[in-house]
Design an enzyme around this catalytic site. Structure first.
Site, PDB file in Angstrom:
ATOM      1  N   LYS A 124      46.173  45.414  39.873  1.00 30.01           N
ATOM      2  CA  LYS A 124      44.886  44.805  39.539  1.00 30.01           C
ATOM      3  C   LYS A 124      44.291  45.449  38.285  1.00 30.01           C
ATOM      4  O   LYS A 124      43.895  44.769  37.337  1.00 30.01           O
ATOM      5  CB  LYS A 124      43.902  44.957  40.711  1.00 30.01           C
ATOM      6  N   LYS A 159      38.011  41.568  45.264  1.00 33.16           N
ATOM      7  CA  LYS A 159      39.352  41.869  45.764  1.00 33.16           C
ATOM      8  C   LYS A 159      39.565  43.381  45.851  1.00 33.16           C
ATOM      9  O   LYS A 159      39.024  44.152  45.041  1.00 33.16           O
ATOM     10  CB  LYS A 159      40.431  41.244  44.875  1.00 33.16           C
ATOM     11  N   ARG A 209      52.436  32.287  38.362  1.00 34.13           N
ATOM     12  CA  ARG A 209      53.260  33.488  38.261  1.00 34.13           C
ATOM     13  C   ARG A 209      54.232  33.311  37.100  1.00 34.13           C
ATOM     14  O   ARG A 209      55.056  32.401  37.085  1.00 34.13           O
ATOM     15  CB  ARG A 209      54.019  33.717  39.569  1.00 34.13           C
ATOM     16  N   ARG A 224      50.952  28.442  41.936  1.00 32.97           N
ATOM     17  CA  ARG A 224      50.736  28.514  43.377  1.00 32.97           C
ATOM     18  C   ARG A 224      49.364  27.902  43.668  1.00 32.97           C
ATOM     19  O   ARG A 224      48.327  28.511  43.371  1.00 32.97           O
ATOM     20  CB  ARG A 224      50.853  29.958  43.837  1.00 32.97           C
ATOM     21  N   ARG A 232      42.570  31.026  47.567  1.00 37.03           N
ATOM     22  CA  ARG A 232      43.759  31.801  47.206  1.00 37.03           C
ATOM     23  C   ARG A 232      44.974  30.894  47.068  1.00 37.03           C
ATOM     24  O   ARG A 232      45.238  30.060  47.936  1.00 37.03           O
ATOM     25  CB  ARG A 232      44.037  32.861  48.272  1.00 37.03           C
ATOM     26  N   ASP A 272      50.190  37.270  36.603  1.00 37.62           N
ATOM     27  CA  ASP A 272      49.447  36.198  37.252  1.00 37.62           C
ATOM     28  C   ASP A 272      48.393  35.691  36.275  1.00 37.62           C
ATOM     29  O   ASP A 272      47.600  36.479  35.735  1.00 37.62           O
ATOM     30  CB  ASP A 272      48.783  36.686  38.535  1.00 37.62           C
ATOM     31  N   GLU A 280      46.466  39.519  37.058  1.00 34.31           N
ATOM     32  CA  GLU A 280      47.197  40.649  37.629  1.00 34.31           C
ATOM     33  C   GLU A 280      48.458  40.906  36.822  1.00 34.31           C
ATOM     34  O   GLU A 280      49.004  39.995  36.182  1.00 34.31           O
ATOM     35  CB  GLU A 280      47.579  40.410  39.100  1.00 34.31           C
ATOM     36  N   ASN A 282      51.934  42.395  38.043  1.00 33.58           N
ATOM     37  CA  ASN A 282      52.674  42.822  39.232  1.00 33.58           C
ATOM     38  C   ASN A 282      53.953  43.553  38.840  1.00 33.58           C
ATOM     39  O   ASN A 282      54.798  43.001  38.131  1.00 33.58           O
ATOM     40  CB  ASN A 282      53.013  41.598  40.084  1.00 33.58           C
TER      41      ASN A 282
END
Length: 315
Positions: A124, A159, A209, A224, A232, A272, A280, A282
């Site tokens: 994050k 979050k 993603r 997504r 979400r 993301d 984000e 990841n």
């Protein structure tokens, strides 16, 4: 090559979508020897990091997909590559694991992603290094500051900093419904640091993603898309994954961040992006290999193993 995967229990893999499974299958297809171990099987003794590691044979059966030979004791330096694929939460046990892997590197182990780079890139918080691509963001445990951020931006997302799969994410709109409860819960009464961001309306079109492999973007993202009134888009939270070509903005972000992150020892990264905003970075166990491959025909596992072979051969 001899490739060892540090992963969660293989018996829990959902092979129809698991990216680690896809990596293993592609490596085995090329004739590489595939091994697996869990973090609890790794230890340090007399300065050497070792693990009880089992060689894996792929059966081709989706339900009964592997056979594991009896585990044998190995130094992690015995392998050509060690692939870190343990899922979060990114707790102290995860951090201890990165310390052990880093010690193994000192004795010749090749670990991907680089353990220190995983540790240095909170998924994050790392977006703060690339703030020109982000929506307004605050990181704090202070309730007064968090309330003020909500008052300024009206519609926000709260979050935790250590979750995955959309766990612990809350949207608070202009009416402030449950604002106090959300802040109290996520900060554990101002003792835990969290993130709050201005809500990005484009989430209805998907949380994209974007995979970076050795600094280069896979040409398709997996959007997504939230379902049933959810905020979400995470697949673990019921989102539906739709593969789509990278937009010009997606590619701009990916081509800027890719070389920087690869230079830090991050062979595989999942960015993301919602709308035009990076949300984000990841680095622990990025996923979506199979969804992109199945929907577009672009072979993501092959691109990954190509990059891994190149890295190992280059040493």
């Amino acid at each position: 090559m001899k490739i060892a995967f540090l992963a969660d229990p293989l018996s829990g893999f959902k092979t129809y979508k698991d990216s680690t499974f896809a990596m293993m299958r592609e490596a085995a297809r090329r004739g590489h020897a595939v091994f697996a171990f869990e973090q609890r099987q790794m230890f340090l003794e007399n300065g050497v990091v070792q693990a009880d590691v089992a060689q894996i044979t792929m059966t081709g059966d989706a339900d009964d997909w592997f056979r594991a030979a009896p585990a044998e004791l190995h130094s992690l330096a015995d392998f050509d590559a060690v692939i870190q694929r343990k899922d979060p939460p990114f707790d102290m046990e995860y951090i201890y694991g990165t310390y052990l892997l880093e010690m193994a590197e000192r004795h010749g182990a090749r670990v991907f992603n680089k353990p220190s780079a995983i540790r240095d890139h909170n998924e994050k918080l790392s977006i703060a290094q690339f703030s020109k691509y982000t929506s307004p963001t605050l990181v704090s445990s202070d309730a007064t500051r968090l309330r003020a951020f909500h008052a300024e931006h009206s519609d926000v997302i709260f979050k935790p900093l250590d979750g995955m799969g959309g766990a612990g994410i809350f949207r608070v709109r202009e009416d402030g419904m449950n604002l106090g409860a959300v802040i109290e819960s996520l900060t554990a009464l101002e003792t835990r640091t969290i993130m709050v961001q201005k809500y990005i309306p484009e989430i209805v079109k998907g949380d994209k993603r974007i995979l970076l492999i050795n600094g280069k973007p896979v040409p398709f993202a997996l959007a997504r898309i939230p379902q049933g009134g959810e905020v979400r888009g995470n697949l673990a939270a019921g989102g539906v994954g739709v593969a789509q070509p990278l937009t010009a903005r997606d590619r701009e972000i990916a081509e800027d961040l890719g070389p920087q992150l690869a230079a830090r020892g991050l062979l595989l990264v999942g960015l993301d992006v919602i709308g035009n905003c990076l949300t984000e970075v990841n680095v622990t166990s990025p996923t979506c290999f199979q969804e992109i491959t199945d929907q577009t025909g672009f072979d993501v596992p092959a691109m990954f193993i190509d990059a891994l072979e190149h890295q190992v051969a280059g040493n």
